[in-house]
Structures are given as C-alpha cells and as structure tokens.
Design a protein around this motif. Structure first.
Motif: not given
Length: 596
Positions: A382-396
């Motif tokens: 899923v995409n991890l959403l940072s405080k400033d709105g950026r998205r990072f693909p992550y495997y949880f």
C-alpha cells in the motif's frame, strides 16, 4: 382611821415605779424574742440559700454525686448520677446505694465492695484507682471511677456519705486505643524491612526501628545521634535542605539518597518525611519512613539497558516498526516512522493508524488489520502517506501477539520503492530485449543487409538501431587506412528520417576520444557533456544539437576495430543498460557482416 391613812398612801407611792420597771422588762423580753425570731429566720434563709447554691452547684458539675445517710440509703442524686445509673432521684430516695450503684470488677465481673461501708467503717475518704463497671438500671454498662467522703454531724460522728463518680468509658477507650496503637506501631516497626525513625526538629534520632540494626547500629546506640551523619557526603547537603524545608513548611517530601552503613557499605534509600504535631498543632517531630531501593535501582538499570538495547535494535531496522493494540492505539514505534511520515512523536501518539494511508486505500488497510487480529497475521502492499502529502510504496506485515494480557499487532513496513523500480526496470528491459530480438530476428537475414550494396546495408542498420534503442541519431563511422581519422559512412536522424554522410573527425582534434576508441571497447557515456571520453564534442557538436548521452559500439573486422556505430540520445540524460549496450554491439556486428 387616821392612823392607817399614811400607810396606804405610802404603798401607792411605791407601786408606781415598780410597775414601770416591770413594764420595761416585759418590753425588753419582747424585743429579745422578736430579735431571736428574726435571727432564726435569717439563719434559715441563709441555710436555704446555701442549700440552693449547693444543690445548683451539684447539679451543674460534670461529675455524678450521690449522698446517703449513715445507713447507706440514698438521700440525694444530681442529674449526672441519674443519667449514669438510670435511676431518677425520687425512685432512688431511701434505697440502699448498693441497689442504685451496682458495680462489677471489669476483669472478673464479680461484684465490688460497697464504697459506703468502707467510708462508714474507716471514717475517712476513699477512692478507687482502677475503674469499675457500672451496671445501669437499663442493663447498659459503663466504666466509672469513684471516690467517697464522710459527712460528719455533731461530735464528729459520721451521719452520711458523699459519693462522687465520673464516666471514664471514652477515656479508657481512648487510652486502650492508644495502647493498642502503640503496640501495633511497635510490632510493625520491629518486624518490617523498612527503616523507620522519628527525628526532632534538629534531625536527631528520637526513635529508630529494629531494622536499623542491620544497616547502621542497634536502636539504643542511635538515640539522639544525627540522622545526617551517615548520609553519603555527595547527598548530605541536599537531604539537609529537604529536611529544613519540611520543618519550615510543615509538608513532608520524598527523597532518594545513599547511606553509608557498616563497613562502608552503601545502600540506596528512598525516604518519605511526615510531620508530627502536638495537641496545639505545633510541629514537634518528623517521621521518616525509608526503603532500600538498591535492588530496584539495579533492576531499573537492567531495564534501562534492555530498553536501550531494544530501542537501538528497533531504530536500526531499515523499515518502519510499530505496535498497536486492538483499539488502534499505538504503543511503540521506531524513529523511521517519524522520519518517513514527518510527524512528531506527539502527533504519532495521537494519530489513528489509518491516517497514514490515502483515502482510497484505507478500507483495504482496515480490513487487513482486522484480519491480523482475527487470524494472527496479514500483509499488504500500500502507499504510505506522509504529513506533507507525499506517497511511498510500502509492504506491511502484521502479527498478533499478547502484550500485558491484551492482544496487539506488531508490524513492520518495508519501503519497496527500489523493488518496484527494479521490477519496472526489469519489465522495461524485458520489453527492450523482446523488441531488440524481434528486430534482429526479422532483419538478420534481410536482403538489404545481405545484398551487394554496402550503403543499403548500413542504412538498414542505422534505421533499425534508432527504432530498437529509441534514440534520435545513429551513425556509422569507419577508420581511414592511416587510422588518423574516422569518416561517417551514414548518419540517420530519426525525426527527419534523413540519411547523410561524409563528415570526418581527426584524431588530432579529439585526442581523448580517439584514445578511448583505441582501447577497442564500447563507450557508454551517460552524461556525454561531462564524460572525459566525449566532452571534447560538447561545444562544437553535443550542446548545439541537444545530445545528452552517447553509446559507441566498436566494429571489428579482420581481427581489428575498423569503425564504430554511434548512438546519440537527446533530451534528459540516459543511463545505458547492459542489454542496450549488448544490442549496440549486435548492430556493430551486422555492419561488420555487411562489410565482409
């Protein structure tokens, strides 16, 4: 008759004064009688006044008062006596005191001696030092303390007894409670492991519990010694200040310090001070209760080291670590979560875990969280959403475990940006390879390549290379016989679909480039403008044409390099992949085949 006349006259003459005298005596006697009667009335009035005053006083005092005659029969009871015995004065009048004032020994519960008998027998006042149980008329019992005194009449004979007693039930209960409290305090302080001491306002020991015998000395040796003398020198001033503040403000404080005991052994103590006040509320003493916290300190230190180790381990993880309970309350996380998301620890502590994901992915994340708690584990990309709105693909990944008897989810998140990029690059490579192989398979035996005209064959190679590698320009350059220059056999420009030839490059003008060619290896210049092998072309050739990257593959024939196939990319710089370099070599081989 004349002879007796003078005698009669004489009698009359004497009786007048006698009668007057007799009358005066009578008046005097009457006056004396009146005066005597007045005196008796005055004495009676004073007596009655005294009796009223005495009765009022006896009714007003707090003690119970009973008067009896010499036979021990009740003649008077004040209100207190009536309340304690349960007898009204009119009911008790002329009854033996033993019937009204019935007492028992409080230990044996046997009847006690009649105090009236003892007073009449011995003729002097008596008192009971020990309280006795008074049995009231209604059956209730109270502890009383009594004394009796004789009433003496004419000749000093005992004509009655005054019996005074007072209720000491509350006092005895209070004293009993005090004795019990003191005994309990003694038992507690003598058998607990804590250290208890009572200090005067100067900090001298007035009392110490037996537990101090192991730490410092027996209690009797510590009496009136300074409680500060055994404190570690580094802590002494601080403890003295705290004690002074307690005495000044009247509020106990908690303190931790070190005490130097027998043989120099150091014990870490935690103490709590409490003030003791006298009956007027004035601060009188200070009670100190101390506890050995050496083992606790060691345990705390072990726990601190273990936490430090676990924190270091968790924070050194390359991914994100988190621990949530079933209510989605975060319990622990590592620094990477703060770094990646940009949230502060306070914000992370308050955020719902779903806040870290885009709206369109929250439902799926929530479903996987529920699955983790229900089945024990789950995972998600899923995409991890940072405080400033950026998205990072992550495997949880999440795993259920019990923490302090409650289910929690332990999870780890790994940034898969590089993996996805690698997968994408692999897909792109595979696509290029399929395209390159298709080109080679389709044209390797093309009549244009195998035909008699070299020009047509080279044109075919340059066209195929521009399409397969998606570059703007491809050219074929051949050495002259002296190998001092290279001449362009064909330059194909994809945008204009134009072929040209005839340009020459002299080794003297571009020495670095020709030295690189002399090594007979491919030249993959991702940044052609700054690459030391190609930077000589920057001003006259690369920059005017917008060429950012170059890929040159050597053409070999007859055991030596006879030329190059040059691929030129315009626009943003390009990293030449190994498969692209290999394909460029294949194009060079086709040129060599055509030359043969």
């Amino acid at each position: 008759m004349n002879a007796t006349l003078p005698l009669a006259e004489a009698d009359d003459t004497l009786s007048g004064p006698l009668l007057v005298a007799t009358g005066l005596v009578g008046v005097l006697l009457a006056l004396l009688a009146l005066w005597s009667m007045w005196r008796r009335r005055e004495d009676l009035a004073r007596t009655r006044l005294r009796e009223q005053w005495l009765a009022t006083m006896l009714q007003s005092i707090g003690d119970a008062v009973v008067a009896t005659d010499a036979a021990g029969r009740v003649t008077f009871m004040n209100g207190v006596a009536q309340d304690l015995t349960g007898w009204k004065e009119q009911d008790a009048a002329q009854r033996p005191l033993l019937k009204v004032f019935q007492t028992l020994d409080r230990t044996t519960r046997q009847p006690t001696e009649n105090p009236i008998d003892k007073v009449v027998r011995e003729g002097h006042s008596t008192s009971r030092a020990e309280p006795v149980l008074l049995l009231a008329r209604d059956g209730s019992e109270r502890l009383v303390q009594s004394c009796a005194a004789p009433i003496r009449g004419e000749g000093g004979k005992v004509s009655g007894v005054v019996f005074v007693f007072n209720d000491v039930t509350e006092r005895e209960l209070g004293e009993s409670a005090l004795r019990a409290s003191q005994e309990m305090f003694r038992l507690i302080t003598n058998h607990i492991s804590d250290f208890i001491t009572v200090l005067d306002l100067e900090g001298r020991r007035l009392y110490t519990s037996n537990s101090y015998a192991q730490l410092l000395a027996p209690p009797q040796e510590l009496y009136m010694t300074s409680s500060f003398a055994d404190i570690h020198p580094d802590d002494r001033a601080r403890v003295e200040t705290i004690f002074a503040e307690t005495v000044r403000d009247g509020h106990g404080q908690r303190a931790e310090y070190r005490m130097v005991g027998r043989n120099g052994a150091v014990t870490e103590l935690e103490s709590l001070g409490s003030v003791i006040r006298d009956a007027t509320g004035r601060l009188e003493k200070v009670l100190i209760v101390s506890r050995d916290i050496s083992e606790r300190r060691r345990a705390d230190e072990r726990a601190r080291r273990e936490k430090e180790f676990s924190d270091t381990l968790i924070n050194s993880m390359p991914g994100i670590f988190y621990l949530y309970d079933a209510a989605r309350k975060i319990l622990r996380w590592n620094k990477n979560l703060e770094t990646v998301t940009g949230y502060t620890p306070a914000e992370i502590n308050a955020l719902d875990p779903l806040a870290y994901f885009p709206d369109n992915e929250k439902a799926l994340v929530h479903e996987r969280m529920l699955k983790c708690f229900a089945e024990g584990s789950s995972d998600i990309e899923v995409n991890l959403l940072s405080k400033d709105g950026r998205r990072f693909p992550y495997y949880f990944t999440g795993m259920r475990l019990m923490v302090e008897d409650r289910p929690c989810m332990l999870g780890v998140g790994i940034d898969i940006t590089a993996r996805l990029a690698a997968e994408q690059a692999l897909r792109a490579t595979m696509w290029r390879l399929r395209r390159q192989n298709a080109v080679l398979a389709e044209h390797a035996r093309s009549p244009r390549l195998l035909g008699a005209r070299l020009e047509d064959a080279i044109h075919t190679v340059t066209e195929l290379a521009t399409d397969a590698l998606d570059v703007a320009r491809v050219s074929v350059w051949l050495y002259d016989d002296a190998r001092t220059k290279i001449r362009c056999a064909d330059l194909y420009e994809k945008e204009d679909r134009r072929h040209s030839s005839g340009m020459e490059l002299n080794a003297a003008d571009y020495p670095a480039y020709f030295r690189a060619l002399a090594e007979e290896r491919a030249i993959a210049a991702d940044d052609a403008v700054s690459d030391s092998r190609t930077c000589e072309f920057a001003v006259p050739y690369l920059q005017p044409l917008g060429i950012s990257s170059m890929l040159d593959a050597p053409i070999r024939g007859g055991g030596e390099m006879v030329g190059i196939v040059c691929h030129e990319h315009t626009g943003p710089r390009r990293n030449w992949n190994p498969d692209e370099q290999s394909f460029a070599g294949s194009m060079a081989d086709l040129v060599a085949l055509s030359l043969e």
